[in-house]
Design an enzyme around this catalytic site. Structure first.
Site, mmCIF file in Angstrom:
data_model
loop_
_atom_site.group_PDB
_atom_site.id
_atom_site.type_symbol
_atom_site.label_atom_id
_atom_site.label_comp_id
_atom_site.label_asym_id
_atom_site.label_seq_id
_atom_site.Cartn_x
_atom_site.Cartn_y
_atom_site.Cartn_z
ATOM 1 N N GLY A 59 0.865 -1.168 0.000
ATOM 2 C CA GLY A 59 0.000 0.000 0.000
ATOM 3 C C GLY A 59 0.902 1.218 0.000
ATOM 4 N N CYS A 60 0.305 2.404 -0.010
ATOM 5 C CA CYS A 60 1.139 3.608 -0.060
ATOM 6 C C CYS A 60 1.860 3.803 1.265
ATOM 7 C CB CYS A 60 0.286 4.821 -0.383
ATOM 8 S SG CYS A 60 1.238 6.327 -0.524
ATOM 9 N N GLN A 61 1.186 3.503 2.368
ATOM 10 C CA GLN A 61 1.744 3.844 3.674
ATOM 11 C C GLN A 61 2.105 2.633 4.512
ATOM 12 O OE1 GLN A 61 0.622 7.087 5.806
ATOM 13 N NE2 GLN A 61 0.149 8.313 4.043
#
Lengths: 412, 140
Positions: B50-52
């Site tokens: 995921g992005c984070q």
């Protein structure tokens, strides 16, 4: 200095200039601490946008009718305002772009393609934003040149001797930020520029994070290129500027082809316009550029030294308060910083903290902040980042610290 | 229990909460309770980026049911994973493949978690469905 700040600054009045600060998020008054990503916009900027589209809208530089001339005049007024804001020698040295990213890409694709060849070197630093890494990587790949990276200390400062050691006659360009978006570090750009010039290299300063905080004088710095984004300076998104020394701009090939950037076009041969128009093909974000002047005027009316002193006061207030939180590690402890506070808890994920603060209406940034190589260097997946602007208050900092305390309890 | 019966059960459970802090407190609790994936399974192969935050997932067949185990480095995501596994793990690949997931939307999580945050989870749902299709093909 602090006394002067207290005397001249009425923060409550400033806060009233920003409509969004009067709103609520998830039932709580908004605490906006993501200013390094983008700042909020004062009413004067919103009015300028509205006024432009309500009473001025026309395409610029071509029409001879009333509105076209009015729009052109306003657009060019902003160019003069940016020139004066950066203390550039001439307005023609200011090129409007979509933002810092486009400004850097412009330099990579024009100056870069013209002057960087096989075996040459481009120097950047470890704390660059992806937008000041990737365009140079692409250029170096295309030309067979090498990208060199200045290392940093654990505190987040450039190791100057290592930088000097990287410089050679192969260096064609040094591209570094004035202030780091992740760490807040203010880099010694004047010295960096001097050393680069000594080996004949040109220097681009990415000013995205510095221009709303520091007084910038491109002539005193003697940088060859300087970039900024209006939306980080209380102005509209989609507007930025590239400053370049005129003789450099004049010698560079054009960026994009189209209208506006030409002198004469025939199917056999096109001759190009002079700077800045040579680099401004197509219809720009006229309304945004016009409203950008209102943002510059807003900053000027408060005064950059006053803004810098107040933001420093906020940073000095927040840093020890945050540092007291159990298990907090400050990321970026440079001597000179803009108002950016990055921190991690080794036992609480930044995403978890960010989501929980958001439920209380507090906006911070979490993640790698588009600086993945810097995260790798510091051996962390990301940080929590609070960044302050002229409208933030000590009460908001207290509120945030309390909210973090509550959140930590929940996760531990 | 059928997939939809479990979804309805979760929706009912969330109706008890009247604010977001309580909803998240519950998600954090079930996130903490979800057993960690063994370190040997936290491989590049099992990662869903995921992005984070990161999500790791493994899948296997037990009898006629597909069984999924998953973990994350972020607790809220782990809590959401726990909900997803409650709905989709220990079901037949046929049921998983044709299921329409509506509980996330109904409990308000889809709109509350921004795209960057929900990306990892959306990717996880997609991955579970791909496994289900693959398991079906293997059985055919």
């Amino acid at each position: 200095m602090e006394q002067a700040v207290n005397k001249t600054l009425d923060i409550e009045k400033i806060r009233k200039d920003f409509p969004i600060l009067q709103t609520e998020v998830h039932g709580n008054p908004l605490v906006y601490l993501d200013n390094a990503a983008t700042t909020q916009k004062p009413q004067v900027v919103l009015d300028a946008l509205n006024e432009y589209y309500s009473a001025t809208n026309a395409n610029i530089h071509r029409g001879i009718h009333y509105l076209a001339e009015k729009a052109t005049a306003q657009y060019e007024e902003t160019r003069k305002a940016v020139q004066s804001f950066l203390n550039a020698e001439r307005p023609e040295e200011i090129i409007f772009t979509r933002g810092t990213t486009e400004a850097i890409n412009l330099v990579a694709n024009t100056f870069g393609r013209q002057n960087v060849g096989a075996g040459d070197e481009v120097i950047i630093s470890t704390m660059e934003h992806h937008s000041n890494i990737v365009p140079w990587q692409m250029l170096c790949e295309e030309k067979g040149a090498t990208l060199k990276v200045i290392p940093i200390t654990d505190k987040g400062e450039i190791i100057f001797e290592e930088y000097e050691a990287l410089l050679s006659e192969k260096t064609k360009l040094v591209a570094v930020n004035y202030a780091s978006n992740t760490l807040g570090t203010i880099n010694p750009v004047k010295q960096i520029i001097e050393k680069a010039h000594a080996v004949g290299a040109k220097v681009l300063i990415d000013g995205a994070q510095a221009t709303s905080h520091l007084t910038v004088d491109v002539q005193a710095l003697d940088c060859d290129f300087y970039t900024l984004s209006a939306h980080k300076m209380y102005g509209p998104t989609g507007v930025g500027a590239l400053y370049g020394k005129y003789e450099l701009l004049d010698s560079m090939p054009p960026y994009q082809g189209g209208g506006e950037m030409i002198a004469e076009v025939s199917f056999e041969k096109t001759t190009y316009n002079v700077p800045p128009f040579k680099f401004e093909a197509g219809t720009p974000n006229i309304g945004g550029v016009v409203a950008f002047k209102a943002a510059i005027d807003y900053i000027q009316a408060i005064g950059r030294p006053t803004i810098a002193a107040y933001e420093q006061q906020l940073l000095d207030y927040a840093t020890p308060k945050f540092a007291e939180l159990e298990g907090l590690r400050l990321i970026g402890q440079a001597e000179n910083k803009v108002s950016v506070l990055s921190f991690v808890f080794d036992d609480v994920h930044h995403q978890d903290l960010g989501i929980m603060l958001d439920t209380r209406g507090i906006a911070i940034r979490t993640g790698h902040h588009c600086t993945q190589p810097l995260m790798d260097r510091l051996d962390i997946p990301g940080t929590n980042r609070a960044s302050f602007a002229i409208y933030n208050t000590e009460e908001e900092i207290d509120k945030t610290v309390e909210a973090i305390k509550g959140t930590l309890k929940m996760f531990r | 229990m059928t997939i939809n019966a479990i979804q309805d059960e979760i929706i009912e459970e969330f109706e008890l909460f009247d604010n977001w802090t309580d909803k998240y407190a519950y998600i954090v609790e079930i996130g903490k309770k979800l057993p960690d994936l063994a370190e040997e399974h936290k491989t590049e192969e099992n990662i869903i980026k995921g992005c984070q935050s990161k999500v790791w997932m493994t899948a296997r067949m037990e009898g006629d049911q597909a069984v999924f185990d998953a973990d994350s480095d972020a607790i809220i995501v782990k809590g959401l994973i726990s909900l997803l596994l409650r709905v989709l793990s220990n079901q037949t690949p046929e049921e998983i493949a044709k299921t329409d997931l509506y509980f996330m939307e109904k409990i308000g999580l889809a709109q509350h978690l921004s795209m960057t945050r929900s990306n990892g989870l959306a990717a996880m749902v997609k991955q579970i469905k791909l496994y289900a299709v693959a398991f079906q093909a293997m059985n055919a």
